[in-house]
Design a protein around this motif. Structure first.
Motif, short mmCIF file in Angstrom:
data_model
loop_
_atom_site.label_atom_id
_atom_site.label_comp_id
_atom_site.label_asym_id
_atom_site.label_seq_id
_atom_site.Cartn_x
_atom_site.Cartn_y
_atom_site.Cartn_z
N LEU A 198 0.82 -1.21 0.00
CA LEU A 198 0.00 0.00 0.00
C LEU A 198 0.86 1.26 0.00
N LEU A 199 1.95 1.26 0.78
CA LEU A 199 2.85 2.41 0.79
C LEU A 199 3.49 2.62 -0.58
N THR A 200 3.97 1.53 -1.17
CA THR A 200 4.59 1.62 -2.48
C THR A 200 3.60 2.15 -3.52
N LEU A 201 2.40 1.58 -3.51
CA LEU A 201 1.38 1.99 -4.48
C LEU A 201 0.98 3.44 -4.28
N ALA A 202 0.84 3.87 -3.04
CA ALA A 202 0.42 5.25 -2.76
C ALA A 202 1.42 6.26 -3.32
N PHE A 203 2.71 6.03 -3.07
CA PHE A 203 3.72 6.98 -3.55
C PHE A 203 3.90 6.90 -5.06
N GLN A 204 3.69 5.73 -5.62
CA GLN A 204 3.75 5.63 -7.07
C GLN A 204 2.59 6.38 -7.72
N LEU A 205 1.40 6.23 -7.17
CA LEU A 205 0.24 6.92 -7.73
C LEU A 205 0.41 8.43 -7.69
N LEU A 206 1.04 8.94 -6.64
CA LEU A 206 1.29 10.38 -6.57
C LEU A 206 2.15 10.85 -7.75
N SER A 207 3.15 10.07 -8.08
CA SER A 207 4.03 10.46 -9.18
C SER A 207 3.35 10.36 -10.53
N LEU A 208 2.26 9.60 -10.62
CA LEU A 208 1.58 9.39 -11.90
C LEU A 208 0.61 10.52 -12.23
N LEU A 209 0.21 11.30 -11.23
CA LEU A 209 -0.75 12.37 -11.49
C LEU A 209 -0.21 13.42 -12.46
N PRO A 210 0.99 13.99 -12.23
CA PRO A 210 1.53 14.94 -13.22
C PRO A 210 1.76 14.30 -14.58
N LEU A 211 2.13 13.02 -14.59
CA LEU A 211 2.36 12.33 -15.86
C LEU A 211 1.06 12.18 -16.64
N PHE A 212 -0.03 11.92 -15.94
CA PHE A 212 -1.32 11.76 -16.61
C PHE A 212 -1.80 13.08 -17.21
N THR A 213 -1.60 14.16 -16.48
CA THR A 213 -2.06 15.47 -16.98
C THR A 213 -1.11 16.04 -18.04
N SER A 214 0.18 15.70 -17.95
CA SER A 214 1.15 16.22 -18.91
C SER A 214 2.11 15.09 -19.30
N PRO A 215 1.72 14.25 -20.27
CA PRO A 215 2.53 13.08 -20.61
C PRO A 215 3.73 13.40 -21.51
N SER A 216 4.65 14.18 -20.99
CA SER A 216 5.86 14.52 -21.74
C SER A 216 6.93 13.47 -21.49
#
Length: 519
Positions: A339-357
């Protein structure tokens, strides 16, 4: 005149040839046994064979890779391919296995070549501009991409793990780097995104540790290849091509074993959750610090009337491999780490989803690796390369990134020192790593452009102090402790190194996260 990548690769290979007689770990026997299993037994028996304790526990593509190597190994020494020959290490076997690592690492050299070519500006009309994959990048110069590539080629991590300790990470990271390079120019060459996804799917079928990076790949390929400007604008043709290709890769790898009814057996080999939380003290992550804190609390617990679990006093928090239990602190369960791993990974995916550079993608890959390494279950110290290699491609973005990279470079390589614990290798690992740090961190400092925003002053001070402290820590763990205490407290040096390196990785992660989310 700077030597070419090819000339540097030749020099690196010549140096690695000198390491053939060096120390080799149990991983040497692991891979010899896998050669024997895949060569001597039918495919349907590969994941059931257990004559040796080093059973086959990598995905099917790596098993096929071992089978391919075994066809050449029999020309060197057929005896090494007998399952019952446990611990076999003839001169011919050693030479073959060492050479196989060097030869397969050529894929990494090719990937680095592609990386340099796709980031280096060439004059108009240059022959290389006629190839479609050649693109110039405004963020990178020929010199900086060349320096980053050489830092990976001469990496002390790859040298220690592959060419002394013994593994095939150079080959596997070659596939990863090719996949990252293919994903760098989605607007001009969208088809390369498809091949990036296919190559990463193949990589997962070679070694499943790269699942740690899968969330970043999923989000990036979904947004950059399968969706248009809007998330409701679905490119069905691309979605079908990508999904079908990935499923085909997994079907080829795992399909036969599922057909034979071995799916559960294969999963049990790939994901042995019966192993403990910590892979000794050598993996410098949050749980290493948690373990150190537990050992400290054992000492102070009587003063504060804290309850102590007596059965945990000799657990793996002392630095041994096995089940991990804590004497004072609450136990950590696999679900907590997941759960800790997934939570911190999901945080990093938010900017990637909005700006997939491409830059956000590489940053998300790096942060996914950070999260899995810092919070994962039974993390191996060798997994630090999952962070070091992609971060190496970002370290020259500007000086703030380089500041965050420095403590990681020091901590990541020092954390690998306990892998080579014999006296003969001590000077080599320390001197080579120190030279690498001196040469490349100095070069990176000269090449990194000035930061475009406010410099991370605190991180810069932390980085300088941390590197200076590293000299003291390595000296203490390497000899001072034994000189003072003799044979007592034999696990303290490993604890000190692990705690020191964990602080460095954690500090680097905080700094990198700040740059990704805030700066």
């Amino acid at each position: 005149m700077n030597p070419s990548l090819f000339e540097c690769a030749v020099a690196a290979t010549a140096f690695k040839l000198l390491l053939f007689p060096a120390y080799k770990s149990t991983d040497f026997e692991v891979h010899r046994n896998w050669l024997a299993i895949t060569h001597s037994l039918p495919v349907e028996e590969w994941y059931y064979e257990k004559t040796s304790e080093w059973t086959l526990d990598y995905p099917p593509f790596f098993a096929a890779f071992e089978w391919t190597l075994s066809q050449v190994a029999r020309l060197f020494d057929p005896e090494m391919l007998k399952v019952e020959n446990l611990g076999y290490d003839s001169i011919q076997a050693v030479y073959f296995q060492r050479l196989s690592v060097i030869f397969t690492e050529l894929l990494l050299v090719y990937a680095l070549h592609k990386y340099i070519r796709t980031t280096s500006p060439f004059p108009r009309g240059h022959l290389l501009n006629k190839f479609r994959y050649i693109q110039t990048s405004p963020e990178t110069t020929k010199r900086s991409s060349y320096a980053a590539a050489l830092s990976i080629l001469f990496s002390p991590g790859l040298l220690i793990i592959d060419h002394i300790h013994f593994q095939y990470n150079g080959f596997l990271y070659g596939i990863l780097l090719l996949s990252l390079v293919l994903a760098r120019d989605p607007k001009n060459h969208p088809t390369q995104l498809l091949f990036s996804g296919i190559s990463f799917a193949a990589l997962l079928c070679f070694k499943h540790i790269y699942l740690y990076l899968a969330p970043a790949y999923f989000v990036y390929l979904l947004r950059a290849y399968c969706l248009g400007e809007s998330i409701v604008d679905i490119k069905w043709s691309n979605l079908i091509k990508l999904g079908g290709s990935v499923l085909a890769v997994f079907g080829v790898a795992f399909g036969p074993f599922v057909y034979w009814g071995q799916g559960r057996q294969l999963l049990a080999r790939l994901f042995p959750f019966s192993r403990g939380l910590c892979h000794a003290y050598w993996a410098p992550n949050v749980w290493a610090l948690y373990s150190v804190l537990d050992r400290v609390l054992i000492i102070v617990a009587p003063k504060f009337n804290l309850p102590i679990n007596a059965t945990a006093l000799h657990s793996t928090t002392r630095g041994l491999v096995g089940d991990t239990t804590f004497a004072v602190l609450p136990p950590i369960h696999p679900r907590t780490t997941f759960l800790l791993t997934l939570a911190f990974q999901l945080l990093s995916l938010l900017p990637l989803f909005t700006s997939p550079s491409p830059t956000n993608f590489l940053s998300a890959v790096t942060l996914s690796a950070y999260a899995s390494f810092l919070f994962g279950w039974h993390v191996h110290e060798k997994a630090i390369l999952l962070i070091l290699l992609p971060f190496s491609l970002l370290a020259l973005k500007d000086r703030r990134y380089l500041t965050a990279f420095r403590p990681l470079a020091v901590a990541g390589h020092v954390s690998l020192f306990p892998l080579l614990f014999t006296e003969q290798e001590w000077a080599g690992k320390v001197v080579y790593t120190a030279l690498w740090l001196l040469v490349f961190l100095t070069t990176f400092d000269r090449l990194a452009p000035a930061a475009s925003g406010r410099r991370a002053w605190l991180l810069d001070r932390f980085s300088g102090a941390y590197i200076a402290l590293g000299v003291v820590v390595v000296g203490y763990a390497s000899g001072v402790h034994g000189w003072i205490w003799g044979g007592r407290w034999e696990f303290v040096p490993m604890m000190v190194v692990s705690a020191y390196c964990a602080v460095g990785v954690l500090g680097s992660w905080v700094g990198f996260s700040y740059l990704y989310f805030v700066a």
